[in-house]
Design a protein around this motif. Structure first.
Motif, PDB file in Angstrom:
ATOM      1  N   PHE A  14       0.817  -1.216   0.000  1.00 18.84           N
ATOM      2  CA  PHE A  14       0.000   0.000   0.000  1.00 18.84           C
ATOM      3  C   PHE A  14       0.855   1.273   0.000  1.00 18.84           C
ATOM      4  CE2 PHE A  14      -1.851   2.726   3.576  1.00 18.84           C
ATOM      5  CZ  PHE A  14      -2.384   3.668   2.718  1.00 18.84           C
ATOM      6  N   ILE A  15       1.616   1.488   1.057  1.00 16.22           N
ATOM      7  CA  ILE A  15       2.432   2.704   1.136  1.00 16.22           C
ATOM      8  C   ILE A  15       3.564   2.645   0.123  1.00 16.22           C
ATOM      9  CG2 ILE A  15       3.978   4.065   2.614  1.00 16.22           C
ATOM     10  CD1 ILE A  15       2.280   3.173   5.013  1.00 16.22           C
ATOM     11  N   GLY A  16       4.211   1.485   0.019  1.00 15.66           N
ATOM     12  CA  GLY A  16       5.370   1.365  -0.856  1.00 15.66           C
ATOM     13  C   GLY A  16       5.069   1.687  -2.300  1.00 15.66           C
ATOM     14  N   SER A  17       3.957   1.181  -2.812  1.00 14.49           N
ATOM     15  CA  SER A  17       3.656   1.419  -4.223  1.00 14.49           C
ATOM     16  C   SER A  17       3.297   2.874  -4.488  1.00 14.49           C
ATOM     17  CB  SER A  17       2.536   0.491  -4.696  1.00 14.49           C
ATOM     18  OG  SER A  17       1.326   0.731  -3.998  1.00 14.49           O
ATOM     19  N   ASN A  18       2.648   3.528  -3.527  1.00 16.75           N
ATOM     20  CA  ASN A  18       2.402   4.965  -3.680  1.00 16.75           C
ATOM     21  C   ASN A  18       3.713   5.744  -3.696  1.00 16.75           C
ATOM     22  OD1 ASN A  18      -0.635   5.893  -3.544  1.00 16.75           O
ATOM     23  ND2 ASN A  18      -0.502   4.137  -2.169  1.00 16.75           N
ATOM     24  N   LEU A  19       4.678   5.320  -2.870  1.00 14.12           N
ATOM     25  CA  LEU A  19       5.993   5.951  -2.877  1.00 14.12           C
ATOM     26  C   LEU A  19       6.707   5.706  -4.205  1.00 14.12           C
ATOM     27  CD1 LEU A  19       8.398   7.395  -1.518  1.00 14.12           C
ATOM     28  CD2 LEU A  19       9.048   5.175  -0.552  1.00 14.12           C
ATOM     29  N   VAL A  20       6.637   4.470  -4.718  1.00 14.04           N
ATOM     30  CA  VAL A  20       7.283   4.146  -5.994  1.00 14.04           C
ATOM     31  C   VAL A  20       6.785   5.085  -7.091  1.00 14.04           C
ATOM     32  CG1 VAL A  20       7.446   2.408  -7.820  1.00 14.04           C
ATOM     33  CG2 VAL A  20       7.809   1.752  -5.434  1.00 14.04           C
ATOM     34  N   ASP A  21       5.491   5.304  -7.162  1.00 11.46           N
ATOM     35  CA  ASP A  21       4.935   6.195  -8.189  1.00 11.46           C
ATOM     36  C   ASP A  21       5.545   7.590  -8.101  1.00 11.46           C
ATOM     37  OD1 ASP A  21       3.307   4.190  -9.126  1.00 11.46           O
ATOM     38  OD2 ASP A  21       1.490   4.904  -8.134  1.00 11.46           O
ATOM     39  N   THR A  22       5.663   8.106  -6.881  1.00 10.67           N
ATOM     40  CA  THR A  22       6.202   9.458  -6.701  1.00 10.67           C
ATOM     41  C   THR A  22       7.692   9.510  -7.030  1.00 10.67           C
ATOM     42  OG1 THR A  22       4.528   9.999  -5.044  1.00 10.67           O
ATOM     43  CG2 THR A  22       6.537  11.312  -5.015  1.00 10.67           C
ATOM     44  N   LEU A  23       8.445   8.493  -6.637  1.00  6.34           N
ATOM     45  CA  LEU A  23       9.875   8.462  -6.959  1.00  6.34           C
ATOM     46  C   LEU A  23      10.096   8.431  -8.466  1.00  6.34           C
ATOM     47  CD1 LEU A  23      11.172   5.955  -4.242  1.00  6.34           C
ATOM     48  CD2 LEU A  23      11.591   8.424  -4.339  1.00  6.34           C
TER      49      LEU A  23
END
Length: 309
Positions: A14-23
């Motif tokens: 959940f959190i990780g994939s949202n972070l991946v998108d932003t990175l």
């Protein structure tokens, strides 16, 4: 930037994939280490700058391979369930503490210094109940999950002092938003409530519904994580990630009802073992070190995004 990826453990979650998108949007390449126990491949975009390693942080050799050649690490992988840790203390310990120690050793060996760690408000237990919890509130873990998170903080501090790691420790309060998996029995209360409300299924509240949580929209958290990755300086001391707002579960249900135009039947059962009654962050340190959106994402706006409305 693309030559040296950011490693995100638990990056298909959940959190990780949202972070991946932003990175990716900021021009980074990303390596994801995830055992896909709760994370999903479909959470990750089909982008050549994303490398997925299917493996477990409890596997030291796998962690060494994942860390090699990275510029920094965001350590989100964990069995992120209080109840799971109560049911299976040894199994969750492998992921939640041994996994952190494996990561610290791999970073020391590879010469990677910056690491962001997802700790939890659970380390405070019931201390500070009824008032805003600051980072110096006495720690009183009530569950194996909380004990492992606090022990991980101590290991990271040791590796900072002894080996020059640059840990940034964030104590997450209640994060919510798109890609929370309501099908998991250990999922966050918001995703479970919203899914059942959308389907018209009865909602069960453990306790009287007057217990409080400090909810933060995942996009606001991700903004803070990116700032911590890019900051030239790392300051000592853990940082609470919350909005200093107490929301009861009954108020949360009311907000869901407003967004959806109604609620199904709501029933109440006995509280679960290890559940904390009240939790609200004193976020003065967070606001001192990082920029939050002004204003932070409103509960109803965040719920609408979660629900795709």
């Amino acid at each position: 930037m693309a030559d040296f990826p950011i490693l995100v453990t638990g990056g298909a979650g959940f959190i990780g994939s949202n972070l991946v998108d932003t990175l990716l949007a900021r021009g980074y390449s990303v390596r994801v280490l995830d055992n896909l126990s709760t994370g999903k491949r479909e959470n990750l975009p089909a982008d050549g700058r994303v490398e997925l390693i299917v493996g477990d942080v409890a596997d030291a050799e796998c962690v060494r391979q994942a860390v090699s050649g990275c510029r920094a690490v965001v350590h989100l992988a964990a069995v992120a369930s209080v109840q799971a840790s109560v049911d299976d203390p040894f199994g969750t310990h492998q992921s939640n503490l041994i996994g952190t120690l494996n990561l610290c050793e791999a970073m020391r060996e590879a010469g990677v210094r910056r690491v962001l760690f997802a700790s939890s408000a659970a380390v405070y237990g019931n201390n500070g109940e009824g008032q805003a919890i600051d980072e110096d509130t006495p720690k009183a873990p009530l569950t194996p999950y909380a004990a492992d998170k606090l022990a991980s903080e101590h290991y990271l501090d040791f590796y900072r002092r002894q080996h020059g790691l640059e840990p940034v420790i964030f104590r997450f309060f209640n994060i919510f938003g798109p890609r929370q998996d309501p099908s998991s029995p250990y999922s966050g209360v918001i995703s479970i409530f919203t899914e059942r409300a959308q389907k018209g299924l009865p909602i069960t509240v453990f306790g009287d519904g007057e217990q409080t949580r400090d909810f933060v929209y995942v996009g606001d958290l991700v903004d803070v994580l990116v700032q911590a990755l890019e900051s030239p300086v790392v300051e000592e001391g853990a940082v609470n990630v919350g909005l200093n707002r107490a929301t009861t579960l009954n108020q949360l249900l009311e907000a869901i009802g407003e967004v959806l135009g109604g609620l199904p039947a709501v029933g109440y059962q006995a509280p679960r073992a290890g559940d904390i009654r009240h939790s609200r962050a004193n976020n003065a340190r967070l606001l001192q070190r990082y920029r939050l959106p002004e204003p932070p994402t409103d509960m109803r706006d965040g719920l609408a995004r979660l629900l795709g409305l």
